[in-house]
Design an enzyme around this catalytic site. Structure first.
Site, short mmCIF file in Angstrom:
data_model
loop_
_atom_site.label_atom_id
_atom_site.label_comp_id
_atom_site.label_asym_id
_atom_site.label_seq_id
_atom_site.Cartn_x
_atom_site.Cartn_y
_atom_site.Cartn_z
N ASN A 1 0.82 -1.22 0.00
CA ASN A 1 0.00 0.00 0.00
C ASN A 1 0.85 1.26 0.00
O ASN A 1 0.32 2.38 0.07
CB ASN A 1 -0.97 0.01 1.20
CG ASN A 1 -0.26 0.14 2.53
OD1 ASN A 1 0.98 0.23 2.59
ND2 ASN A 1 -1.02 0.14 3.61
N TYR B 1 3.93 -3.29 18.99
CA TYR B 1 4.53 -3.82 17.76
C TYR B 1 4.96 -5.26 17.97
O TYR B 1 4.61 -6.16 17.20
CB TYR B 1 5.72 -2.95 17.34
CG TYR B 1 6.69 -3.68 16.44
CD1 TYR B 1 6.37 -3.97 15.13
CD2 TYR B 1 7.94 -4.11 16.93
CE1 TYR B 1 7.26 -4.67 14.32
CE2 TYR B 1 8.82 -4.80 16.14
CZ TYR B 1 8.47 -5.09 14.83
OH TYR B 1 9.35 -5.79 14.04
N LYS C 1 3.52 -9.04 16.45
CA LYS C 1 4.32 -10.12 15.83
C LYS C 1 4.04 -11.44 16.55
O LYS C 1 3.85 -12.47 15.93
CB LYS C 1 5.82 -9.80 15.90
CG LYS C 1 6.27 -8.67 15.00
CD LYS C 1 6.26 -9.06 13.52
CE LYS C 1 6.70 -7.93 12.62
NZ LYS C 1 6.36 -8.15 11.21
N ASN D 1 16.53 3.80 13.95
CA ASN D 1 17.51 2.73 14.08
C ASN D 1 18.94 3.24 13.92
O ASN D 1 19.18 4.27 13.29
CB ASN D 1 17.23 1.62 13.06
CG ASN D 1 15.88 0.97 13.31
OD1 ASN D 1 14.98 1.09 12.50
ND2 ASN D 1 15.74 0.32 14.44
N LEU D 2 19.85 2.49 14.49
CA LEU D 2 21.24 2.94 14.57
C LEU D 2 21.87 3.19 13.18
O LEU D 2 22.42 4.27 12.95
CB LEU D 2 22.07 1.88 15.33
CG LEU D 2 23.56 2.18 15.43
CD1 LEU D 2 23.82 3.48 16.19
CD2 LEU D 2 24.27 1.01 16.12
N PRO E 1 14.27 4.39 26.61
CA PRO E 1 13.31 3.54 27.33
C PRO E 1 12.92 2.32 26.49
O PRO E 1 12.67 2.45 25.30
CB PRO E 1 12.10 4.45 27.56
CG PRO E 1 12.59 5.83 27.39
CD PRO E 1 13.77 5.78 26.46
N SER F 1 10.20 -11.20 14.21
CA SER F 1 11.27 -10.37 14.76
C SER F 1 11.78 -10.98 16.06
O SER F 1 11.02 -11.57 16.83
CB SER F 1 10.73 -8.97 15.04
OG SER F 1 11.61 -8.24 15.86
N ALA F 2 13.05 -10.74 16.32
CA ALA F 2 13.64 -11.15 17.59
C ALA F 2 13.01 -10.41 18.76
O ALA F 2 13.21 -10.80 19.92
CB ALA F 2 15.15 -10.89 17.57
N THR F 3 12.24 -9.39 18.46
CA THR F 3 11.54 -8.68 19.52
C THR F 3 10.60 -9.60 20.30
O THR F 3 10.28 -9.33 21.46
CB THR F 3 10.77 -7.46 18.95
OG1 THR F 3 10.39 -6.61 20.01
CG2 THR F 3 9.54 -7.88 18.18
N1 UFG Z 1 21.04 3.19 19.24
C1 UFG Z 1 21.73 4.33 19.60
N2 UFG Z 1 21.42 5.49 18.97
C2 UFG Z 1 20.46 5.57 18.00
C3 UFG Z 1 19.77 4.40 17.64
C4 UFG Z 1 20.07 3.23 18.28
O1 UFG Z 1 22.59 4.29 20.47
O2 UFG Z 1 20.23 6.67 17.47
C5 UFG Z 1 21.39 1.90 19.87
C6 UFG Z 1 20.25 1.27 20.63
O3 UFG Z 1 20.18 1.74 21.95
C7 UFG Z 1 20.60 -0.21 20.52
C8 UFG Z 1 21.28 -0.32 19.16
O4 UFG Z 1 21.72 1.00 18.85
O5 UFG Z 1 21.52 -0.56 21.51
C9 UFG Z 1 20.36 -0.79 18.06
O6 UFG Z 1 19.20 0.01 18.02
P1 UFG Z 1 18.15 -0.05 16.81
O7 UFG Z 1 17.10 0.96 17.09
O8 UFG Z 1 18.87 0.02 15.53
O9 UFG Z 1 17.58 -1.53 16.91
P2 UFG Z 1 16.77 -2.23 18.12
O10 UFG Z 1 17.58 -3.41 18.50
O11 UFG Z 1 16.40 -1.30 19.18
O12 UFG Z 1 15.43 -2.58 17.37
C10 UFG Z 1 15.39 -3.59 16.44
C11 UFG Z 1 14.27 -3.35 15.44
C12 UFG Z 1 12.93 -3.45 16.10
C13 UFG Z 1 12.83 -4.69 16.93
C14 UFG Z 1 13.98 -4.80 17.87
C15 UFG Z 1 13.99 -6.05 18.69
O13 UFG Z 1 14.39 -2.09 14.84
O14 UFG Z 1 11.94 -3.49 15.09
O15 UFG Z 1 15.20 -4.78 17.12
O16 UFG Z 1 14.06 -7.14 17.85
F1 UFG Z 1 11.68 -4.67 17.64
#
Ligand code: UFG
Length: 336
Positions: free
Chosen positions: A32, A148, A152, A198-199, A292, A124-126
């Site tokens: 979509n 979210y 899943k 995301n990072l 958080p 997702s691993a979430t």
């Molecule tokens: N991080 C930073 N600064 C940022 C963004 C992220 O320091 O600007 C850190 C986070 O704290 C974390 C790591 O980088 O330690 C990865 O963060 P992401 O946001 O890239 O990924 P997450 O592991 O938090 O999230 C991912 C997916 C989600 C999913 C989650 C758990 O994006 O969809 O994994 O599986 F839910």
């Protein structure tokens, strides 16, 4: 074989479509475009020299989906479509539950109606919540910490129930760890809306000068350098995992889950360092409070996928950084 790919213009869906086309599958995409761009279709054609059929429809509209199954004899479905922003899901749970659940229910109903029983689901691993130990195995307890993640988990439950109801079903849930990187052509990649959550996309946008500095969320975690550890996986490796699952699906149980990760964790500081080494760019960063809801550590035990699907990730953190950067440089504003 005709493969229906829902969410095929999104990040993981588009990379998987390319791998399917490379393996000579025919692909029909439904999307979509709520979080993606139609230009992806052209890019996919450029990369593969193959045709791909595209329907700009919403899975919430069962009639529209039904028509796609009338138009094409579908052999299997890969289901990527869904909302995926953790923070937004906390603010708008009804939006997330309605979209992610109803679209999946509609898809499964239509599949059953047309006797299409092979389904690969983008999980997702979430779903592991905050695991008690590492690496994370598929039989660990599941627990969602946000809407979210719960969507899943609920979908996984629905798919498992469905597989018990009719032994024709062959369903695989693939639990992704942290997908990063882009196709090596630099023509498709991750194109987040607004400021990235995301990072990796945040990091590449700092490197290219669109954002002033990276905020590292927390440096007091119980990890080697105090920053969060994740199992980053190249999106092309992830895409190939879907092909392996499809190739093996007949031999699998009616419902199976697999982790798709590398099995190795990198801290935020290690990712920054790898990126700087791989690209020669300097990335400005500062430490801020923990985000958080973040967990300290997450990485996969990926041996089940190796044993049963004969799949493992081949690309390393440098490949991930180089390809992410290549995509960012070639497309400073994503698809726009
Ligand atoms: N991080 C930073 N600064 C940022 C963004 C992220 O320091 O600007 C850190 C986070 O704290 C974390 C790591 O980088 O330690 C990865 O963060 P992401 O946001 O890239 O990924 P997450 O592991 O938090 O999230 C991912 C997916 C989600 C999913 C989650 C758990 O994006 O969809 O994994 O599986 F839910």
């Amino acid at each position: 074989m005709n493969i229906l790919v829902t969410g095929g213009t999104g990040y993981v869906g588009s990379h998987t479509t390319i791998e399917l086309l490379n393996k000579n599958y025919n692909v029909i995409i439904v999307d979509n475009l709520s979080n993606s761009n139609e230009k992806v279709i052209e890019r996919i054609k450029e990369i593969t020299n193959r045709h791909v059929k595209f329907y700009a429809i919403d899975l919430l509209n069962e009639e529209d989906l039904n028509q796609v199954f009338i138009n094409h004899k579908i052999d299997a479905v890969m289901h990527f479509a869904g909302y995926k922003a953790v923070g937004e899901s906390v603010k708008l749970p009804l939006k997330y539950y309605t979209n992610n659940l109803v679209s999946t229910l509609n898809l499964c109903k239509v599949m059953e109606r047309f006797n299409v029983y092979k389904l690969i689901f983008s999980s997702s691993a979430t779903v592991y919540g905050k695991p008690a130990s590492f690496p994370i195995k598929e039989d660990f307890p599941t627990n969602a910490t946000n809407p979210y993640g719960r969507s899943k988990l609920m979908i996984e439950g629905i798919l498992s129930d469905l597989s018990n109801s009719n032994k024709n079903w062959k369903i695989v849930s693939l639990r992704y760890f942290n997908p990063v990187g882009a196709h090596e052509s630099g023509k498709i990649g991750e194109d987040p809306n607004g400021i990235p959550n995301n990072l990796m996309p945040f990091l590449t946008q700092v490197a290219i000068g669109k954002l002033p500095e990276l905020k590292v969320f927390g440096n007091d975690y119980p990890t080697k350098d105090g920053t969060g550890v994740r199992d980053y996986i190249h999106v092309v490796d992830l895409a190939k995992g879907h092909i392996k699952a499809l190739e093996k699906i007949d031999a699998l149980d009616n419902y199976e889950v697999f982790n798709l990760g590398t099995g190795r964790g990198y801290s935020v500081l290690e990712v920054i360092e790898a990126f700087q080494k791989a690209t020669g760019m300097q990335v400005k960063y500062k430490f801020v409070d923990r985000r958080p809801g973040d967990i300290p550590v997450s990485y996969a035990d990926a041996t089940k996928a190796l044993k049963i699907l004969n799949w493992k990730a081949n690309k390393d953190i440098f490949d991930m950084c180089i390809d992410s950067w290549n995509w960012q440089q070639n497309n400073p504003n994503g698809y726009n």
